[in-house]
Write a protein that holds these residues in place. Structure first.
Motif, PDB file in Angstrom:
ATOM      1  N   GLU A  58       0.847  -1.204   0.000  1.00  0.00           N
ATOM      2  CA  GLU A  58       0.000   0.000   0.000  1.00  0.00           C
ATOM      3  C   GLU A  58       0.877   1.247   0.000  1.00  0.00           C
ATOM      4  O   GLU A  58       0.533   2.251  -0.610  1.00  0.00           O
ATOM      5  N   GLU A  59       2.015   1.149   0.669  1.00  0.00           N
ATOM      6  CA  GLU A  59       2.939   2.286   0.718  1.00  0.00           C
ATOM      7  C   GLU A  59       3.490   2.599  -0.677  1.00  0.00           C
ATOM      8  O   GLU A  59       3.579   3.762  -1.075  1.00  0.00           O
ATOM      9  N   SER A  60       3.847   1.573  -1.434  1.00  0.00           N
ATOM     10  CA  SER A  60       4.352   1.806  -2.800  1.00  0.00           C
ATOM     11  C   SER A  60       3.245   2.370  -3.685  1.00  0.00           C
ATOM     12  O   SER A  60       3.494   3.200  -4.553  1.00  0.00           O
ATOM     13  N   ASP A  61       1.996   1.954  -3.443  1.00  0.00           N
ATOM     14  CA  ASP A  61       0.870   2.524  -4.186  1.00  0.00           C
ATOM     15  C   ASP A  61       0.691   4.006  -3.866  1.00  0.00           C
ATOM     16  O   ASP A  61       0.396   4.817  -4.747  1.00  0.00           O
ATOM     17  N   GLU A  62       0.871   4.360  -2.590  1.00  0.00           N
ATOM     18  CA  GLU A  62       0.769   5.775  -2.199  1.00  0.00           C
ATOM     19  C   GLU A  62       1.872   6.590  -2.855  1.00  0.00           C
ATOM     20  O   GLU A  62       1.634   7.708  -3.327  1.00  0.00           O
ATOM     21  N   ARG A  63       3.091   6.024  -2.900  1.00  0.00           N
ATOM     22  CA  ARG A  63       4.197   6.721  -3.569  1.00  0.00           C
ATOM     23  C   ARG A  63       3.901   6.907  -5.049  1.00  0.00           C
ATOM     24  O   ARG A  63       4.167   7.958  -5.634  1.00  0.00           O
ATOM     25  N   LEU A  64       3.338   5.850  -5.674  1.00  0.00           N
ATOM     26  CA  LEU A  64       2.982   5.931  -7.092  1.00  0.00           C
ATOM     27  C   LEU A  64       1.914   6.996  -7.319  1.00  0.00           C
ATOM     28  O   LEU A  64       2.003   7.786  -8.266  1.00  0.00           O
ATOM     29  N   THR A  65       0.925   7.051  -6.450  1.00  0.00           N
ATOM     30  CA  THR A  65      -0.139   8.058  -6.555  1.00  0.00           C
ATOM     31  C   THR A  65       0.454   9.457  -6.466  1.00  0.00           C
ATOM     32  O   THR A  65       0.127  10.337  -7.270  1.00  0.00           O
ATOM     33  N   GLN A  66       1.342   9.653  -5.497  1.00  0.00           N
ATOM     34  CA  GLN A  66       1.979  10.959  -5.318  1.00  0.00           C
ATOM     35  C   GLN A  66       2.819  11.313  -6.547  1.00  0.00           C
ATOM     36  O   GLN A  66       2.789  12.443  -7.029  1.00  0.00           O
ATOM     37  N   TRP A  67       3.547  10.338  -7.063  1.00  0.00           N
ATOM     38  CA  TRP A  67       4.386  10.563  -8.247  1.00  0.00           C
ATOM     39  C   TRP A  67       3.528  10.950  -9.451  1.00  0.00           C
ATOM     40  O   TRP A  67       3.873  11.851 -10.204  1.00  0.00           O
ATOM     41  N   LEU A  68       2.401  10.267  -9.628  1.00  0.00           N
ATOM     42  CA  LEU A  68       1.496  10.579 -10.744  1.00  0.00           C
ATOM     43  C   LEU A  68       0.940  11.998 -10.616  1.00  0.00           C
ATOM     44  O   LEU A  68       0.805  12.713 -11.615  1.00  0.00           O
ATOM     45  N   ARG A  69       0.623  12.406  -9.393  1.00  0.00           N
ATOM     46  CA  ARG A  69       0.129  13.779  -9.167  1.00  0.00           C
ATOM     47  C   ARG A  69       1.205  14.804  -9.534  1.00  0.00           C
ATOM     48  O   ARG A  69       0.921  15.820 -10.172  1.00  0.00           O
ATOM     49  N   GLU A  70       2.446  14.527  -9.104  1.00  0.00           N
ATOM     50  CA  GLU A  70       3.549  15.448  -9.407  1.00  0.00           C
ATOM     51  C   GLU A  70       3.759  15.603 -10.914  1.00  0.00           C
ATOM     52  O   GLU A  70       4.164  16.667 -11.383  1.00  0.00           O
ATOM     53  N   LYS A  71       3.505  14.545 -11.666  1.00  0.00           N
ATOM     54  CA  LYS A  71       3.721  14.566 -13.114  1.00  0.00           C
ATOM     55  C   LYS A  71       2.475  15.028 -13.885  1.00  0.00           C
ATOM     56  O   LYS A  71       2.457  14.981 -15.116  1.00  0.00           O
ATOM     57  N   ASP A  72       1.450  15.471 -13.170  1.00  0.00           N
ATOM     58  CA  ASP A  72       0.184  15.907 -13.788  1.00  0.00           C
ATOM     59  C   ASP A  72      -0.407  14.827 -14.691  1.00  0.00           C
ATOM     60  O   ASP A  72      -0.899  15.120 -15.793  1.00  0.00           O
ATOM     61  N   ALA A  73      -0.340  13.604 -14.225  1.00  0.00           N
ATOM     62  CA  ALA A  73      -0.908  12.484 -14.995  1.00  0.00           C
ATOM     63  C   ALA A  73      -2.427  12.559 -14.950  1.00  0.00           C
ATOM     64  O   ALA A  73      -3.004  13.030 -13.959  1.00  0.00           O
ATOM     65  N   HIS A  74      -3.074  12.130 -16.014  1.00  0.00           N
ATOM     66  CA  HIS A  74      -4.541  12.040 -16.012  1.00  0.00           C
ATOM     67  C   HIS A  74      -4.944  10.623 -16.380  1.00  0.00           C
ATOM     68  O   HIS A  74      -4.248   9.925 -17.105  1.00  0.00           O
ATOM     69  N   TYR A  75      -6.091  10.239 -15.852  1.00  0.00           N
ATOM     70  CA  TYR A  75      -6.553   8.855 -15.962  1.00  0.00           C
ATOM     71  C   TYR A  75      -7.504   8.703 -17.143  1.00  0.00           C
ATOM     72  O   TYR A  75      -8.415   9.505 -17.324  1.00  0.00           O
ATOM     73  N   ASP A  76      -7.281   7.685 -17.964  1.00  0.00           N
ATOM     74  CA  ASP A  76      -8.189   7.337 -19.054  1.00  0.00           C
ATOM     75  C   ASP A  76      -9.067   6.194 -18.550  1.00  0.00           C
ATOM     76  O   ASP A  76      -8.615   5.055 -18.435  1.00  0.00           O
ATOM     77  N   ALA A  77     -10.323   6.513 -18.241  1.00  0.00           N
ATOM     78  CA  ALA A  77     -11.223   5.521 -17.631  1.00  0.00           C
ATOM     79  C   ALA A  77     -11.582   4.392 -18.592  1.00  0.00           C
ATOM     80  O   ALA A  77     -11.880   3.280 -18.151  1.00  0.00           O
ATOM     81  N   LEU A  78     -11.568   4.650 -19.903  1.00  0.00           N
ATOM     82  CA  LEU A  78     -11.905   3.601 -20.876  1.00  0.00           C
ATOM     83  C   LEU A  78     -10.798   2.555 -20.953  1.00  0.00           C
ATOM     84  O   LEU A  78     -11.045   1.355 -20.908  1.00  0.00           O
ATOM     85  N   LYS A  79      -9.553   3.015 -21.096  1.00  0.00           N
ATOM     86  CA  LYS A  79      -8.427   2.084 -21.235  1.00  0.00           C
ATOM     87  C   LYS A  79      -7.854   1.659 -19.891  1.00  0.00           C
ATOM     88  O   LYS A  79      -7.056   0.741 -19.821  1.00  0.00           O
ATOM     89  N   LYS A  80      -8.221   2.385 -18.824  1.00  0.00           N
ATOM     90  CA  LYS A  80      -7.726   2.122 -17.467  1.00  0.00           C
ATOM     91  C   LYS A  80      -6.204   2.222 -17.405  1.00  0.00           C
ATOM     92  O   LYS A  80      -5.500   1.307 -16.976  1.00  0.00           O
ATOM     93  N   ILE A  81      -5.723   3.386 -17.874  1.00  0.00           N
ATOM     94  CA  ILE A  81      -4.296   3.700 -17.863  1.00  0.00           C
ATOM     95  C   ILE A  81      -4.135   5.162 -17.464  1.00  0.00           C
ATOM     96  O   ILE A  81      -5.103   5.929 -17.460  1.00  0.00           O
ATOM     97  N   PHE A  82      -2.899   5.550 -17.156  1.00  0.00           N
ATOM     98  CA  PHE A  82      -2.585   6.950 -16.908  1.00  0.00           C
ATOM     99  C   PHE A  82      -1.787   7.487 -18.087  1.00  0.00           C
ATOM    100  O   PHE A  82      -1.032   6.749 -18.724  1.00  0.00           O
ATOM    101  N   LEU A  83      -1.954   8.785 -18.355  1.00  0.00           N
ATOM    102  CA  LEU A  83      -1.235   9.438 -19.446  1.00  0.00           C
ATOM    103  C   LEU A  83      -0.507  10.659 -18.898  1.00  0.00           C
ATOM    104  O   LEU A  83      -1.066  11.426 -18.102  1.00  0.00           O
ATOM    105  N   ILE A  84       0.735  10.830 -19.327  1.00  0.00           N
ATOM    106  CA  ILE A  84       1.515  12.018 -18.978  1.00  0.00           C
ATOM    107  C   ILE A  84       1.847  12.735 -20.274  1.00  0.00           C
ATOM    108  O   ILE A  84       2.461  12.156 -21.176  1.00  0.00           O
ATOM    109  N   ASP A  85       1.427  14.005 -20.369  1.00  0.00           N
ATOM    110  CA  ASP A  85       1.581  14.751 -21.617  1.00  0.00           C
ATOM    111  C   ASP A  85       3.035  14.974 -22.007  1.00  0.00           C
ATOM    112  O   ASP A  85       3.395  14.835 -23.163  1.00  0.00           O
TER     113      ASP A  85
END
Length: 198
Positions: A84-111
């Protein structure tokens, strides 16, 4: 001729015509298919000969040869201790990179540098789907992720490849995991050079 004889003659004639049609089919179509298969099998050979000639030329054409084959760059970061800790780190990292979630493909995208060709972040393990971590979806701990990006059409537009490599290196450091290339071998500096060079 009586009616029974006519029926027998017609049935025999239809059998003969069916046998002739089958013979014609076998005589015409089967060799045609074989010729087509032989032509397909023979077609790659000249291309391979051209590639071997290119390989004998100076080292500069080699990356361009790889560019034609690579449809998508793939790097896999396998977490050493998924939790769960690594998931929290991943969540924080995704926020820092301004990642957005594609609900159809169930992936994250970083511009990155080219929003038209974003860096994709997916689960490294089948089925490759990620939960929406930014909204706190529950799930089993993510064991690893894959970073995917399409190579640029023109060499001078490879800014996104630099972003891609930096993201991969940063992620490997943050999660202290193994990084594998698309052939599931350990990624090295030459792997990054090939990605940036294309």
């Amino acid at each position: 001729m009586d009616r029974t004889t006519t029926i027998i003659v017609l049935a025999f004639a239809s059998l003969v015509l069916g046998a002739m049609a089958t013979a014609i089919f076998i005589y015409v179509i089967v060799p045609w298919r074989r010729r087509r298969r032989a032509a397909k099998a023979a077609a790659p050979r000249p291309v391979q000969a051209d590639n071997s000639e290119k390989a004998q030329e100076p080292d500069t054409p080699a990356p361009s040869k790889q560019t034609k084959k690579v449809k998508q760059h793939s790097l896999f970061i396998i977490f050493d201790q998924p939790s769960e800790e690594s998931d929290e780190r991943l969540t924080q990292w995704l926020r820092e990179k301004d990642a957005h979630y594609d609900a159809l493909k169930k992936i994250f995208l970083i511009d990155g540098q080219q929003p038209s060709n974003p860096v994709t972040i997916a689960n490294a393990f089948p089925p490759g789907e990620m939960p929406d971590l930014l909204r706190g979806e529950t799930h089993e701990p993510i064991k690893g992720i894959s970073l995917l990006v399409k190579p640029p059409l023109r060499k001078r537009r490879n800014q996104q490849m630099h972003v891609y490599v930096e993201l991969a290196k940063e992620m490997q450091t943050v999660f202290s995991g193994k990084m594998l290339n698309d052939e599931r071998e350990l990624a090295t500096d030459s792997t990054f050079e090939q990605i940036i060079g294309e």
